[in-house]
Design an enzyme around this catalytic site. Structure first.
Site, PDB file in Angstrom:
ATOM      1  N   HIS A   2       0.800  -1.226   0.000  1.00 19.95           N
ATOM      2  CA  HIS A   2       0.000   0.000   0.000  1.00 19.95           C
ATOM      3  C   HIS A   2       0.829   1.271   0.000  1.00 19.95           C
ATOM      4  CE1 HIS A   2      -3.728  -2.111   0.266  1.00 19.95           C
ATOM      5  NE2 HIS A   2      -3.350  -2.754   1.350  1.00 19.95           N
ATOM      6  N   GLY A  69      -7.132  -8.826  10.603  1.00 21.00           N
ATOM      7  CA  GLY A  69      -7.937  -7.616  10.616  1.00 21.00           C
ATOM      8  C   GLY A  69      -8.326  -7.125   9.243  1.00 21.00           C
ATOM      9  N   THR A  70      -8.935  -7.988   8.457  1.00 15.39           N
ATOM     10  CA  THR A  70      -9.319  -7.604   7.097  1.00 15.39           C
ATOM     11  C   THR A  70     -10.787  -7.906   6.842  1.00 15.39           C
ATOM     12  OG1 THR A  70      -8.892  -7.990   4.747  1.00 15.39           O
ATOM     13  CG2 THR A  70      -8.547  -9.852   6.218  1.00 15.39           C
ATOM     14  N   LEU A  98     -12.096  -9.917  14.022  1.00 18.50           N
ATOM     15  CA  LEU A  98     -13.153  -9.796  15.026  1.00 18.50           C
ATOM     16  C   LEU A  98     -14.235 -10.831  14.784  1.00 18.50           C
ATOM     17  CD1 LEU A  98     -13.534  -5.926  15.390  1.00 18.50           C
ATOM     18  CD2 LEU A  98     -12.592  -7.552  17.062  1.00 18.50           C
ATOM     19  N   ALA A 113      -7.230  -8.310  17.334  1.00 26.79           N
ATOM     20  CA  ALA A 113      -5.874  -8.675  16.937  1.00 26.79           C
ATOM     21  C   ALA A 113      -4.868  -8.461  18.065  1.00 26.79           C
ATOM     22  CB  ALA A 113      -5.459  -7.880  15.698  1.00 26.79           C
TER      23      ALA A 113
END
Ligand SMILES: [Zn+2]
Length: 135
Positions: A2, A69-70, A98, A113
């Site tokens: 990114h 966490g995606t 989550l 996480a």
């Protein structure tokens, strides 16, 4: 993949450099001297992420793939687990999220996480790396 928020990118000439301050439209590129083309060196939606060739090679060689966490819905990253799971190495794919995404993972560990990743990593590191070598 990114980019880096603390780097600038000149959209006119492709120059990149470390840059800790805010950017303004009046800023001039230190390489080509053009004003108005500087932006953070990060990938926006619709742009091709950086280093895709390196990522593809890593997915081809992975024995373990972890998604942390995606949402699991934004491509190309959303396809990485599927790619790794079919790399011919019996890659173990795990998501630490989550809530499960329903993606192609062999294991799903729900929770924040901050707690799930350290516990998962500690467990992983405590395993015998070569269990088949013992007789
Ligand atoms: Zn430039």
């Amino acid at each position: 993949m990114h980019g880096e928020i603390r780097k600038l990118l000149c959209a006119a000439c492709g120059h990149t450099a470390w840059h800790a301050d805010d950017l303004s439209p009046a800023d001039i590129c230190p390489a080509c001297q053009e004003p108005g083309h500087l932006r953070p060196d990060i990938v926006w939606f619709g742009e091709i992420p950086y280093h895709m060739d390196v990522i593809q090679d890593a997915l081809d060689q992975a024995d373990i793939f972890a998604a942390i966490g995606t949402s699991g819905i934004v491509y190309p990253a959303a396809g990485f687990a599927e790619h790794a799971s079919h790399n011919g190495r019996r890659c173990h794919t795990v998501e630490l999220n989550l809530a499960p995404t329903g993606g192609p993972f062999t294991e799903s560990i729900p929770g924040p996480a901050a707690t799930t990743v350290p516990a998962w990593a500690a467990n992983l590191l405590s395993r015998d790396p070569n269990p088949k070598d013992k007789s």
